[in-house]
Design a protein around this motif. Sequence first.
Motif, short mmCIF file in Angstrom:
data_model
loop_
_atom_site.label_atom_id
_atom_site.label_comp_id
_atom_site.label_asym_id
_atom_site.label_seq_id
_atom_site.Cartn_x
_atom_site.Cartn_y
_atom_site.Cartn_z
N ASP A 124 -3.89 -1.74 5.31
CA ASP A 124 -4.44 -0.38 5.39
C ASP A 124 -5.17 -0.01 4.10
OD1 ASP A 124 -4.74 2.43 6.38
OD2 ASP A 124 -3.37 1.65 7.90
N HIS A 125 -5.61 1.25 4.05
CA HIS A 125 -6.50 1.73 3.00
C HIS A 125 -5.93 1.54 1.61
CE1 HIS A 125 -4.13 5.36 2.01
NE2 HIS A 125 -3.79 5.32 3.30
N ASP A 126 -6.80 1.21 0.68
CA ASP A 126 -6.50 1.15 -0.76
C ASP A 126 -5.48 0.09 -1.14
OD1 ASP A 126 -8.18 3.44 -1.75
OD2 ASP A 126 -6.90 4.54 -0.33
N CYS A 127 -5.21 -0.86 -0.26
CA CYS A 127 -4.33 -1.97 -0.65
C CYS A 127 -5.08 -2.92 -1.59
CB CYS A 127 -3.86 -2.75 0.58
SG CYS A 127 -2.62 -1.89 1.57
N SER A 128 -4.32 -3.61 -2.42
CA SER A 128 -4.88 -4.60 -3.33
C SER A 128 -4.06 -5.89 -3.20
CB SER A 128 -4.83 -4.10 -4.78
OG SER A 128 -5.35 -5.07 -5.66
N ILE A 129 -4.74 -6.95 -2.79
CA ILE A 129 -4.08 -8.22 -2.49
C ILE A 129 -4.53 -9.24 -3.52
CG2 ILE A 129 -3.65 -9.97 -0.73
CD1 ILE A 129 -2.84 -7.05 0.04
N GLY A 130 -3.58 -9.81 -4.29
CA GLY A 130 -3.90 -10.74 -5.36
C GLY A 130 -4.37 -12.10 -4.84
N ASP A 131 -4.87 -12.92 -5.75
CA ASP A 131 -5.36 -14.25 -5.41
C ASP A 131 -4.24 -15.12 -4.83
OD1 ASP A 131 -7.68 -13.33 -6.63
OD2 ASP A 131 -7.39 -14.53 -8.46
N PHE A 132 -4.62 -16.00 -3.91
CA PHE A 132 -3.73 -17.01 -3.33
C PHE A 132 -2.55 -16.42 -2.56
CE2 PHE A 132 -5.72 -18.85 -7.15
CZ PHE A 132 -6.43 -19.87 -6.55
N VAL A 133 -2.69 -15.20 -2.10
CA VAL A 133 -1.67 -14.58 -1.25
C VAL A 133 -1.87 -15.04 0.20
CG1 VAL A 133 -0.98 -12.34 -0.24
CG2 VAL A 133 -1.26 -12.58 -2.72
N HIS A 134 -0.79 -15.08 0.96
CA HIS A 134 -0.84 -15.32 2.40
C HIS A 134 -0.18 -14.13 3.10
CE1 HIS A 134 0.04 -18.32 5.96
NE2 HIS A 134 -0.48 -17.17 6.37
N ILE A 135 -0.97 -13.40 3.87
CA ILE A 135 -0.46 -12.34 4.73
C ILE A 135 -0.33 -12.95 6.12
CG2 ILE A 135 -0.81 -10.00 5.61
CD1 ILE A 135 -0.65 -10.08 2.55
N ALA A 136 0.89 -13.20 6.55
CA ALA A 136 1.14 -13.99 7.76
C ALA A 136 0.87 -13.18 9.04
CB ALA A 136 2.58 -14.52 7.73
N PRO A 137 0.87 -13.85 10.22
CA PRO A 137 0.52 -13.16 11.46
C PRO A 137 1.34 -11.89 11.71
CG PRO A 137 0.55 -15.52 11.83
CD PRO A 137 1.06 -15.29 10.44
N LYS A 138 0.63 -10.85 12.11
CA LYS A 138 1.18 -9.55 12.51
C LYS A 138 1.94 -8.83 11.41
CE LYS A 138 1.07 -10.13 17.50
NZ LYS A 138 1.78 -9.97 18.77
N ALA A 139 1.75 -9.23 10.16
CA ALA A 139 2.30 -8.44 9.05
C ALA A 139 1.51 -7.14 8.95
CB ALA A 139 2.23 -9.21 7.75
N THR A 140 2.19 -6.06 8.57
CA THR A 140 1.57 -4.74 8.43
C THR A 140 1.80 -4.20 7.04
OG1 THR A 140 1.88 -4.25 10.79
CG2 THR A 140 1.54 -2.38 9.32
N LEU A 141 0.73 -3.96 6.32
CA LEU A 141 0.79 -3.32 5.01
C LEU A 141 0.24 -1.92 5.14
CD1 LEU A 141 1.07 -6.36 4.33
CD2 LEU A 141 -0.29 -5.93 2.29
N CYS A 142 1.08 -0.92 4.90
CA CYS A 142 0.63 0.47 4.95
C CYS A 142 -0.23 0.77 3.71
CB CYS A 142 1.83 1.40 5.06
SG CYS A 142 2.74 1.21 6.60
N GLY A 143 -0.71 1.99 3.61
CA GLY A 143 -1.69 2.33 2.59
C GLY A 143 -1.21 2.15 1.16
N ASN A 144 -2.14 1.72 0.29
CA ASN A 144 -1.92 1.66 -1.15
C ASN A 144 -0.78 0.73 -1.55
OD1 ASN A 144 -2.76 2.46 -3.76
ND2 ASN A 144 -1.06 3.91 -3.90
N VAL A 145 -0.69 -0.40 -0.87
CA VAL A 145 0.28 -1.44 -1.22
C VAL A 145 -0.41 -2.46 -2.13
CG1 VAL A 145 1.57 -3.43 -0.30
CG2 VAL A 145 1.72 -1.19 0.82
N ARG A 146 0.31 -2.90 -3.15
CA ARG A 146 -0.21 -3.92 -4.06
C ARG A 146 0.65 -5.18 -3.92
NH1 ARG A 146 -3.76 -1.31 -7.20
NH2 ARG A 146 -4.01 -3.06 -8.64
N VAL A 147 -0.03 -6.33 -3.77
CA VAL A 147 0.67 -7.60 -3.60
C VAL A 147 0.19 -8.55 -4.69
CG1 VAL A 147 1.14 -9.55 -2.08
CG2 VAL A 147 0.84 -7.26 -1.11
#
Length: 199
Positions: A124-147
């Motif tokens: 969702d909006h304003d998320c920040s996903i770092g390099d070499f991350v894997h967001i697996a099938p059907k995972a849900t990240l709500c707004g403004n999540v940092r990984v």
Amino acid sequence: MLLYGASGHAKVIISCLRAQNVAINAIFDDDLSKNELWGIPVVGTYRAQQSPSLPLIISIGYNAIRKKVASTIQHRFGKVAHPTAIIDESVVWDEGTVIFHNTVIQADAYIGKHVIVNTAASIDHDCSIGDFVHIAPKATLCGNVRVGESTLIGAGTVVAPNLTIGKNCMIAAGSVITKNIPDNAIVRGNPARVIKIST
């Protein structure tokens, strides 16, 4: 396009590339017993002199190996999203990243280098996903999540808004994340709890 890794993960990347009418010229793989994948030649270990003008995508699902391989590549990196992915025009997504079928990435999200956004994941909006991350099938990240870098967000995981998940974490499938997660944590459950901190 060139790929590195003749795996099941590569098949999904090939599906995305073919849906965008991008030709795949060859696949590198360290397993010399492999010679083709879906009719595409597997040409052995990586060689910088092979089609040097073509971009390359690392088609390896395991984050640590993808990161290690990336440091050895002399080709420029490509990226691809399947046509069914819904990616807001404000999203920034970096080189080497693959965005699979039926994903949704909302406004002002940032997706780093060599990230896998797997089938039907939602960022969702304003998320920040770092390099070499894997967001697996059907995972849900709500707004403004940092990984953080090199973290795995397991299949079907739900991450509540405004949380930070550290680098090198493994979030087990089906977890529900309701609080910040430190670096190097192994996490599972609903609500999720830290099982172990890796060293």
